[in-house]
Design an enzyme around this catalytic site. Structure first.
Site, short mmCIF file in Angstrom:
data_model
loop_
_atom_site.label_atom_id
_atom_site.label_comp_id
_atom_site.label_asym_id
_atom_site.label_seq_id
_atom_site.Cartn_x
_atom_site.Cartn_y
_atom_site.Cartn_z
N THR A 179 11.69 46.22 -35.61
CA THR A 179 12.71 45.19 -35.69
C THR A 179 12.31 43.99 -34.83
O THR A 179 11.85 44.13 -33.72
CB THR A 179 14.06 45.73 -35.20
N VAL A 180 12.65 42.82 -35.39
CA VAL A 180 12.44 41.57 -34.65
C VAL A 180 13.76 40.82 -34.66
O VAL A 180 14.36 40.62 -35.73
CB VAL A 180 11.33 40.70 -35.29
#
Length: 387
Positions: free
Chosen positions: A209-210
């Site tokens: 995840t970013v």
């Protein structure tokens, strides 16, 4: 130009990729696109990714058409057929994004906004709704009573989350019912301040995840998150496109609203968040890290609202994480006396190594009226930048 990237100088990020590489190296396309001479790239090492660059260039040139109906779509569908997958060009062509109204939950004068199901953001709102029935600010920060209360509230919220939340079209209870104040008060009455309990889902009334956040001089703020899930997604890479693994969060129980089915979104974990007060923006934030995201949102909200910690302090403070039953993982920094008292109340506490990556990674922007305060925490790559 644009055909190479430079890995983070942090050994932690490189170590995470090195741990994943052995289990993914035989997945079609992974080694070709994401490894260097049969191994994971090292910290600080440069490696070229020309296929990724070409894919991004094609998506930009065609305004997305190549990905959904054009040559990239054909490549992904052909790759799936070759390796026994089910993805087709029609699936990509028929995909649509929904413009949704965020769920809003008031908490002691502030309002937490979360993306509605099929995501897990509603769990943070349920936990806060339960906590609102208690005077949390009267309990010393990071004390046994404060942590016990928050842990029990989050456990109750996650029990409901995993039982009731799915694609919004297949949920059997409404989000409004899960956030109903009287229902959440009834859930709060289940908390025993002297003893940890096994969480059970309730029955509300019916009626991965970013993360990136940005703000500009006009007052516009955005909260954005993206993830392929489980670090590197499925590991499958087709012509520079890394395929996600979000179907992992479907369940196989036939009577469950989140049972796997065609033309259906799975329950998922990625949830950007936003706080307002009296309708005005206060803070845009997110916490990366699977099921830690809703738990992290709850912990940051309580530190920010109840304990008046600034965004950097709230994100740097030691965190805890529930995983299953009575098990609670904790970071270093909680006093030994508090840990001992939580153990006495029945929590199964495990203190994580200081290099553990299980407690999320937060980025935050706080609106100060005459400017912004940005925070980026210590647990992983990240940066607060003004320009």
């Amino acid at each position: 130009m644009g055909e190479f990237i430079i890995l983070s100088q942090q050994d932690l990020r490189a170590a995470m990729r090195a741990r994943q590489a052995p289990s993914l190296e035989k997945v079609p396309g992974f080694a070709e696109h994401l490894m260097v001479s049969g191994r994971a790239p090292a910290a600080g090492e440069r490696f070229t990714a020309p296929a990724h660059a070409r894919a991004l260039k094609r998506i930009a040139e065609t305004k997305g058409q190549a990905f959904y109906t054009g040559d990239l779509a054909e490549s992904m569908a052909a790759h799936a057929r070759k390796h026994g997958g089910a993805l087709t060009v029609a699936d990509l062509a028929e995909h649509k994004a929904d413009w949704v109204e965020p769920l809003a939950q008031d908490y002691r004068g502030y309002t937490l906004h979360e993306i509605p199901p099929n995501g897990q953001g509603i769990a943070a709102q349920m936990a806060l709704g339960i906590l609102e029935g208690f005077d949390l600010a009267a309990l010393p920060v990071d004390s046994a009573d404060s942590l016990h209360l928050q842990i029990e509230a989050v456990k109750l919220a996650f029990a409901d989350l995993y039982e009731h939340v799915s694609d919004a079209d297949t949920m059997r209870v409404r989000s409004a019912d899960l956030l109903d104040k009287e229902y959440l008060r009834s859930r709060g009455r289940l908390i025993d301040m002297k003893k940890a309990k096994m969480p059970r889902h309730g029955v509300p009334g019916r009626g991965g995840t970013v993360y990136l956040t940005a703000a500009d001089a006009s007052g516009m703020m955005i909260s954005y998150i993206q993830s392929n899930y489980q670090g590197l997604g499925s590991g499958v890479v087709v012509d520079g496109i890394s395929m996600q693994n979000r179907g992992y969060n479907f369940v196989l129980r036939p009577d469950h609203p989140n049972v796997v089915a065609p033309r259906k979104r799975p329950f998922h974990t990625i949830i950007p968040a936003f706080i307002t007060k009296n309708g005005q923006p206060v803070m845009s934030f997110g916490v990366m890290g699977g099921s830690m995201q809703a738990q992290g949102h709850t912990q940051i909200m309580t530190r920010f609202v109840d304990y008046h910690q600034n965004p950097q302090a709230a994100s740097d403070a030691p965190r805890w994480r529930i995983d299953d039953g009575l098990t609670v993982k904790m970071e270093e920094g909680v006093s030994a006396d508090v840990v001992e008292e939580l153990l006495r109340r029945g929590h199964l506490i495990g203190i994580a190594d200081r290099t553990a990556t299980d407690f999320g990674r937060a980025q935050l922007i706080y609106c100060m009226g005459d400017g912004y305060l940005a925070a980026s925490e210590r647990r992983t790559d990240g940066q607060a930048v003004g320009f």
